[in-house]
Design a protein around this motif. Structure first.
Motif, PDB file in Angstrom:
ATOM      1  N   THR A  13       0.837  -1.197   0.000  1.00 35.55           N
ATOM      2  CA  THR A  13       0.000   0.000   0.000  1.00 35.55           C
ATOM      3  C   THR A  13       0.873   1.248   0.000  1.00 35.55           C
ATOM      4  O   THR A  13       2.076   1.168   0.213  1.00 35.55           O
ATOM      5  CB  THR A  13      -0.903   0.018   1.243  1.00 35.55           C
ATOM      6  OG1 THR A  13      -0.068   0.006   2.394  1.00 35.55           O
ATOM      7  CG2 THR A  13      -1.819  -1.175   1.257  1.00 35.55           C
ATOM      8  N   ARG A  14       0.258   2.398  -0.187  1.00 30.86           N
ATOM      9  CA  ARG A  14       1.007   3.654  -0.190  1.00 30.86           C
ATOM     10  C   ARG A  14       0.437   4.643   0.813  1.00 30.86           C
ATOM     11  O   ARG A  14       0.168   5.787   0.464  1.00 30.86           O
ATOM     12  CB  ARG A  14       1.005   4.265  -1.585  1.00 30.86           C
ATOM     13  CG  ARG A  14       1.855   3.483  -2.548  1.00 30.86           C
ATOM     14  CD  ARG A  14       1.836   4.107  -3.890  1.00 30.86           C
ATOM     15  NE  ARG A  14       2.525   5.381  -3.876  1.00 30.86           N
ATOM     16  CZ  ARG A  14       2.829   6.053  -4.967  1.00 30.86           C
ATOM     17  NH1 ARG A  14       2.509   5.580  -6.139  1.00 30.86           N
ATOM     18  NH2 ARG A  14       3.433   7.205  -4.904  1.00 30.86           N
ATOM     19  N   PRO A  15       0.222   4.244   2.047  1.00 31.77           N
ATOM     20  CA  PRO A  15      -0.259   5.238   3.011  1.00 31.77           C
ATOM     21  C   PRO A  15       0.829   6.287   3.223  1.00 31.77           C
ATOM     22  O   PRO A  15       2.013   5.984   3.190  1.00 31.77           O
ATOM     23  CB  PRO A  15      -0.510   4.428   4.274  1.00 31.77           C
ATOM     24  CG  PRO A  15       0.351   3.238   4.144  1.00 31.77           C
ATOM     25  CD  PRO A  15       0.450   2.954   2.671  1.00 31.77           C
ATOM     26  N   GLY A  16       0.414   7.487   3.406  1.00 30.26           N
ATOM     27  CA  GLY A  16       1.379   8.558   3.627  1.00 30.26           C
ATOM     28  C   GLY A  16       1.761   9.298   2.368  1.00 30.26           C
ATOM     29  O   GLY A  16       2.412  10.337   2.421  1.00 30.26           O
ATOM     30  N   PHE A  17       1.369   8.788   1.186  1.00 31.68           N
ATOM     31  CA  PHE A  17       1.750   9.473  -0.041  1.00 31.68           C
ATOM     32  C   PHE A  17       1.077  10.832  -0.140  1.00 31.68           C
ATOM     33  O   PHE A  17       1.674  11.785  -0.629  1.00 31.68           O
ATOM     34  CB  PHE A  17       1.430   8.627  -1.280  1.00 31.68           C
ATOM     35  CG  PHE A  17       2.004   9.204  -2.533  1.00 31.68           C
ATOM     36  CD1 PHE A  17       3.366   9.098  -2.795  1.00 31.68           C
ATOM     37  CD2 PHE A  17       1.218   9.901  -3.423  1.00 31.68           C
ATOM     38  CE1 PHE A  17       3.917   9.649  -3.937  1.00 31.68           C
ATOM     39  CE2 PHE A  17       1.755  10.456  -4.564  1.00 31.68           C
ATOM     40  CZ  PHE A  17       3.110  10.322  -4.822  1.00 31.68           C
ATOM     41  N   SER A  18      -0.147  10.946   0.368  1.00 26.43           N
ATOM     42  CA  SER A  18      -0.837  12.248   0.358  1.00 26.43           C
ATOM     43  C   SER A  18      -0.080  13.259   1.203  1.00 26.43           C
ATOM     44  O   SER A  18       0.005  14.438   0.859  1.00 26.43           O
ATOM     45  CB  SER A  18      -2.261  12.098   0.888  1.00 26.43           C
ATOM     46  OG  SER A  18      -2.995  11.254   0.043  1.00 26.43           O
ATOM     47  N   GLN A  19       0.493  12.803   2.318  1.00 30.75           N
ATOM     48  CA  GLN A  19       1.297  13.688   3.165  1.00 30.75           C
ATOM     49  C   GLN A  19       2.544  14.138   2.420  1.00 30.75           C
ATOM     50  O   GLN A  19       2.905  15.313   2.452  1.00 30.75           O
ATOM     51  CB  GLN A  19       1.680  12.983   4.473  1.00 30.75           C
ATOM     52  CG  GLN A  19       2.552  13.815   5.382  1.00 30.75           C
ATOM     53  CD  GLN A  19       1.872  15.070   5.890  1.00 30.75           C
ATOM     54  OE1 GLN A  19       0.664  15.084   6.093  1.00 30.75           O
ATOM     55  NE2 GLN A  19       2.629  16.120   6.098  1.00 30.75           N
TER      56      GLN A  19
ATOM     57  N   GLU B 241       2.917  14.391  -0.777  1.00 29.52           N
ATOM     58  CA  GLU B 241       2.485  15.306  -1.824  1.00 29.52           C
ATOM     59  C   GLU B 241       2.231  16.703  -1.257  1.00 29.52           C
ATOM     60  O   GLU B 241       2.642  17.716  -1.840  1.00 29.52           O
ATOM     61  CB  GLU B 241       1.220  14.766  -2.484  1.00 29.52           C
ATOM     62  CG  GLU B 241       0.793  15.549  -3.699  1.00 29.52           C
ATOM     63  CD  GLU B 241      -0.415  14.926  -4.374  1.00 29.52           C
ATOM     64  OE1 GLU B 241      -0.505  15.057  -5.601  1.00 29.52           O
ATOM     65  OE2 GLU B 241      -1.258  14.330  -3.686  1.00 29.52           O
ATOM     66  N   ALA B 242       1.600  16.774  -0.093  1.00 32.01           N
ATOM     67  CA  ALA B 242       1.338  18.066   0.554  1.00 32.01           C
ATOM     68  C   ALA B 242       2.644  18.747   0.941  1.00 32.01           C
ATOM     69  O   ALA B 242       2.803  19.966   0.775  1.00 32.01           O
ATOM     70  CB  ALA B 242       0.453  17.878   1.783  1.00 32.01           C
ATOM     71  N   GLU B 243       3.606  17.978   1.454  1.00 28.87           N
ATOM     72  CA  GLU B 243       4.908  18.544   1.817  1.00 28.87           C
ATOM     73  C   GLU B 243       5.639  19.034   0.573  1.00 28.87           C
ATOM     74  O   GLU B 243       6.273  20.093   0.586  1.00 28.87           O
ATOM     75  CB  GLU B 243       5.738  17.506   2.558  1.00 28.87           C
ATOM     76  CG  GLU B 243       5.198  17.171   3.929  1.00 28.87           C
ATOM     77  CD  GLU B 243       5.889  15.974   4.565  1.00 28.87           C
ATOM     78  OE1 GLU B 243       6.764  15.360   3.920  1.00 28.87           O
ATOM     79  OE2 GLU B 243       5.532  15.654   5.708  1.00 28.87           O
ATOM     80  N   TRP B 244       5.569  18.289  -0.504  1.00 35.31           N
ATOM     81  CA  TRP B 244       6.254  18.628  -1.751  1.00 35.31           C
ATOM     82  C   TRP B 244       5.741  19.959  -2.294  1.00 35.31           C
ATOM     83  O   TRP B 244       6.513  20.761  -2.813  1.00 35.31           O
ATOM     84  CB  TRP B 244       6.036  17.505  -2.762  1.00 35.31           C
ATOM     85  CG  TRP B 244       6.734  17.700  -4.062  1.00 35.31           C
ATOM     86  CD1 TRP B 244       8.053  17.496  -4.328  1.00 35.31           C
ATOM     87  CD2 TRP B 244       6.144  18.131  -5.297  1.00 35.31           C
ATOM     88  NE1 TRP B 244       8.324  17.773  -5.642  1.00 35.31           N
ATOM     89  CE2 TRP B 244       7.161  18.163  -6.256  1.00 35.31           C
ATOM     90  CE3 TRP B 244       4.860  18.484  -5.663  1.00 35.31           C
ATOM     91  CZ2 TRP B 244       6.936  18.539  -7.572  1.00 35.31           C
ATOM     92  CZ3 TRP B 244       4.637  18.863  -6.979  1.00 35.31           C
ATOM     93  CH2 TRP B 244       5.664  18.881  -7.914  1.00 35.31           C
ATOM     94  N   GLU B 245       4.437  20.220  -2.152  1.00 34.48           N
ATOM     95  CA  GLU B 245       3.846  21.449  -2.680  1.00 34.48           C
ATOM     96  C   GLU B 245       4.341  22.706  -1.965  1.00 34.48           C
ATOM     97  O   GLU B 245       4.363  23.776  -2.557  1.00 34.48           O
ATOM     98  CB  GLU B 245       2.320  21.377  -2.605  1.00 34.48           C
ATOM     99  CG  GLU B 245       1.721  20.403  -3.600  1.00 34.48           C
ATOM    100  CD  GLU B 245       0.225  20.218  -3.442  1.00 34.48           C
ATOM    101  OE1 GLU B 245      -0.364  20.807  -2.494  1.00 34.48           O
ATOM    102  OE2 GLU B 245      -0.351  19.491  -4.254  1.00 34.48           O
TER     103      GLU B 245
END
Length: 141
Positions: A88-94, A96-100
């Motif tokens: 799974t990829r939990p944490g990918f949304s986090q 992505e938010a940090e990258w922005e």
């Protein structure tokens, strides 16, 4: 040499001219015994704790305000997170938010390095009165 393996995420700021491929090639040459995996946002780096300190010092020196790092909780290729093994990829949304927000952080750090440390308070924004909004909307009828 320490037996403890450390895995870090190296994330490139979107405003940087560095590509993930360039970062991976450079990190691989910074020390022996380093495993590096290229990702869309930078790379994952894994080594023993002492080697990781050396690598991180060189990364900070080479890519001062362009590449950011944080610890990763899982080793490279961990079946719980490896997409090749249907992880799974939990944490990918986090991520992505940090990258922005990295361009803003990079800009602020560049300003500090340039000696621009004064903060100018932006003017206070006030809501637009309904009367003015009506005038604007009626002007475009």
């Amino acid at each position: 040499m320490s037996e403890t393996r450390v895995t870090r995420i190296l994330m490139i700021s979107p405003d940087s001219m560095v590509t993930p491929d360039q970062l991976v090639r450079n990190v691989q040459t910074m020390a022996e015994g380093v495993n590096v995996k290229e990702t869309c946002y930078g790379c994952l780096v894994e080594s023993d704790a002492k080697t990781m300190e050396t690598v991180m010092a060189k990364v900070r020196e080479t890519y001062r305000n362009e590449v950011f790092s944080k610890l990763r909780g899982f080793p490279l290729g961990d079946p719980r997170r490896c997409r090749a093994q249907h992880g799974t990829r939990p944490g990918f949304s986090q991520l992505e938010a940090e990258w922005e927000v990295l361009p803003m952080i990079q800009s602020a750090l560049d300003d500090i390095d340039a000696g621009k440390t004064e903060y100018v308070v932006p003017p206070e924004k006030k809501p637009l009165p309904v009367k003015d909004l009506k005038e604007i909307s009626e002007a475009f009828r």
